[in-house]
Design an enzyme around this catalytic site. Structure first.
Site, PDB file in Angstrom:
ATOM      1  N   SER A  35       0.696  -1.318   0.032  1.00  0.00           N
ATOM      2  CA  SER A  35      -0.047  -0.086   0.022  1.00  0.00           C
ATOM      3  C   SER A  35       0.923   1.320  -0.047  1.00  0.00           C
ATOM      4  O   SER A  35       1.554   1.492  -0.831  1.00  0.00           O
ATOM      5  CB  SER A  35      -0.816  -0.048   1.293  1.00  0.00           C
ATOM      6  OG  SER A  35      -1.825   0.845   1.051  1.00  0.00           O
TER       7      SER A  35
ATOM      8  N   ASP B 200      -9.833  -5.614  -3.477  1.00  0.00           N
ATOM      9  CA  ASP B 200      -9.315  -4.512  -2.915  1.00  0.00           C
ATOM     10  C   ASP B 200      -9.904  -3.326  -2.627  1.00  0.00           C
ATOM     11  O   ASP B 200     -10.348  -2.603  -3.791  1.00  0.00           O
ATOM     12  CB  ASP B 200      -8.050  -4.324  -3.331  1.00  0.00           C
ATOM     13  CG  ASP B 200      -6.909  -3.446  -2.379  1.00  0.00           C
ATOM     14  OD1 ASP B 200      -7.388  -2.576  -2.111  1.00  0.00           O
ATOM     15  OD2 ASP B 200      -5.765  -3.879  -2.215  1.00  0.00           O
TER      16      ASP B 200
ATOM     17  N   HIS C 263      -7.479  -5.791   1.115  1.00  0.00           N
ATOM     18  CA  HIS C 263      -6.299  -5.046   1.117  1.00  0.00           C
ATOM     19  C   HIS C 263      -5.441  -5.420   2.384  1.00  0.00           C
ATOM     20  O   HIS C 263      -4.652  -4.944   2.760  1.00  0.00           O
ATOM     21  CB  HIS C 263      -6.888  -3.460   1.287  1.00  0.00           C
ATOM     22  CG  HIS C 263      -5.664  -2.591   0.953  1.00  0.00           C
ATOM     23  ND1 HIS C 263      -4.965  -2.408  -0.219  1.00  0.00           N
ATOM     24  CD2 HIS C 263      -4.822  -1.839   1.958  1.00  0.00           C
ATOM     25  CE1 HIS C 263      -4.016  -1.299  -0.107  1.00  0.00           C
ATOM     26  NE2 HIS C 263      -3.890  -0.974   1.292  1.00  0.00           N
TER      27      HIS C 263
END
Lengths: 293, 293
Positions: free
Chosen positions: A158, A234, A270
């Site tokens: 991320s 995600d 995620h």
């Protein structure tokens, strides 16, 4: 490189997957505060000087510290198998007490975005790029001489995927490879990135220097082998924070589309439930470039 | 078995290691409060009715919920490989509001000790044995018919290792196998167990019924194959909370010393860094008894 300005204090020595995880603290001159990191040594490496082992840095995402990847990523299992050390740094300074530093999950503490800030008050010490690429590795590699400073790779998740890509492009030759889990690849164009860049950078002209989608277009180095994975469920891919398509288009524009592999994995989100599920592929991507697979 | 008194609410459906982890909530009549659990379905199993998959319960330790094992145990990786579902229940009721319920880490919430309390006010609803062995499985196996109620095993960590051993002995035939990470095996003789038994049980005469070291002596079932692992740097082994030697001596007294395998693992501590490192061996011990290895 100058003699490192700090020594490490070992807070815990923990056996895991046949290797050793150290929980370390140190004072960072660059960041102007105490910092905590974790370092995993593969079986047999801790306390030795040779043979040296390659090093894989894991850069974590928003809200995280060096603990998340160490506890939930299951990288240590694969790193043990291939004889790789893993460094888990923190994601920002923690105790600068700038106004608003601890108010938001996506700016300030735990959200340093792996850049050197140029806007006050952050410019005083939010210098995660210098910390991650220079100060911390210099200290680590001289303190733990079993770590091979000639074989170093990056990966990140991320915001840490943004870090893993941008630091690779900005420091040619320093890293053997990079890969990213669900990375923020075009921060200039997404809400998280725009907030961070507006806050940390004095001028909009600086944004491109910290944006992987711009950096790959400007990159003049040798052929790349970048691995990116992302879950198709995600929430941040769907919500427009990652913009992986933009990076792929930029790679194509740069004639490097065959040098970037994107694996979209059905159903994954995620979280670390996804990160741990793809850990093997990312560690093996690095292992190949580090010469141990 | 009566029709289950509750239905499940799915709070999240999460892909991990090729399978599916459900985060579920439900109202428990036995515990008198809402409860949260996690259930991992191996690849292909979620949403199907056949072929049925065996079920492995992971009972967590003091301070934990159903999240710790699911996030940090690395069990789902191995369960995916062998086609086993994993159930991660919570460790106590959470919202009874008995005086002192939330004051200590080792008594009350997150410290239910997997028994049915007989002393007030805990006797009202601290009934983790009935919840784990009867109410929750009945509801789960009728709601998710892919779960094979004829192939069920137990494992647990610390207080959950106490649970995995005692529930196995107390419910002959219900479980195919049991194993324990760093278990509290003789709670009548250690501070954690004495505090819990004094608090939850009306009379000291009841203690032996909930103590694995006493239960193995009284057990009259067929040959056992119990697997216990423990780190040699485990602070609770060293501190006298686990007392694994007492269990081994009791097994010998019962003529069952060859039916208990204890693996002392050098250097490991009591944390999930140890649990995840031994996860493969525990899941494979269950897999063998569940007929999938």
């Amino acid at each position: 490189m100058a003699t490192p300005a700090f020594q490490f204090t070992t807070k815990a020595t923990i056996a895991t997957f046949g290797g050793t995880l150290l929980k370390l603290t140190h004072e960072s001159a660059v960041l102007g505060c105490p910092m905590a990191i974790n370092v995993f040594f593969p079986p047999g490496a801790f306390g030795r000087s040779t043979p040296k082992v390659p090093v894989l840095w894991y850069l974590a995402g928003l809200t995280c510290s060096g603990d998340n990847g160490a506890e939930k990523g299951f990288f240590n299992y694969w790193a043990a198998k291939y004889g790789i050390a893993v460094v888990y740094p923190d994601t920002s300074p923690r105790s600068s007490n700038h106004p608003g530093e601890h108010d938001a999950y996506d700016f300030g503490s735990a959200a340093g975005f792996y850049l050197d800030a140029t806007k006050e008050p952050w410019a005083q010490n939010y210098k995660m790029e210098t910390y991650i690429t220079s100060e911390l590795p210099a200290a680590l590699y001289s303190y733990f001489i079993v770590l091979d400073n000639s074989r170093v790779s990056l990966m990140g998740h991320s915001m840490g995927g943004h870090g893993a890509l941008t630091l690779f492009f900005k420091h040619p030759g320093k890293y053997k490879s990079t890969s990213a889990f669900a990375p923020i690849v075009n921060p200039s164009k997404c809400p998280w990135g725009q907030k961070a860049f507006s806050g940390y950078l004095a001028s909009k002209q600086e944004w491109a220097k910290h944006d992987a989608t711009e950096l790959i277009k400007a990159y003049s180095g040798a052929d790349l082998d970048i691995f990116i994975s992302c879950g198709l469920s995600d929430e941040n891919l769907i919500g427009g924070q990652l913009l992986i398509d933009n990076f792929v288009a930029a790679a194509k524009e740069a004639g490097r589309d065959r040098q970037v592999t994107v694996k979209y994995a059905p159903d994954y989100d995620h979280s670390y439930y996804y990160v741990s599920s793809l850990a093997q592929e990312h560690v093996e991507h690095a292992a190949k470039h580090l010469g141990v697979l």
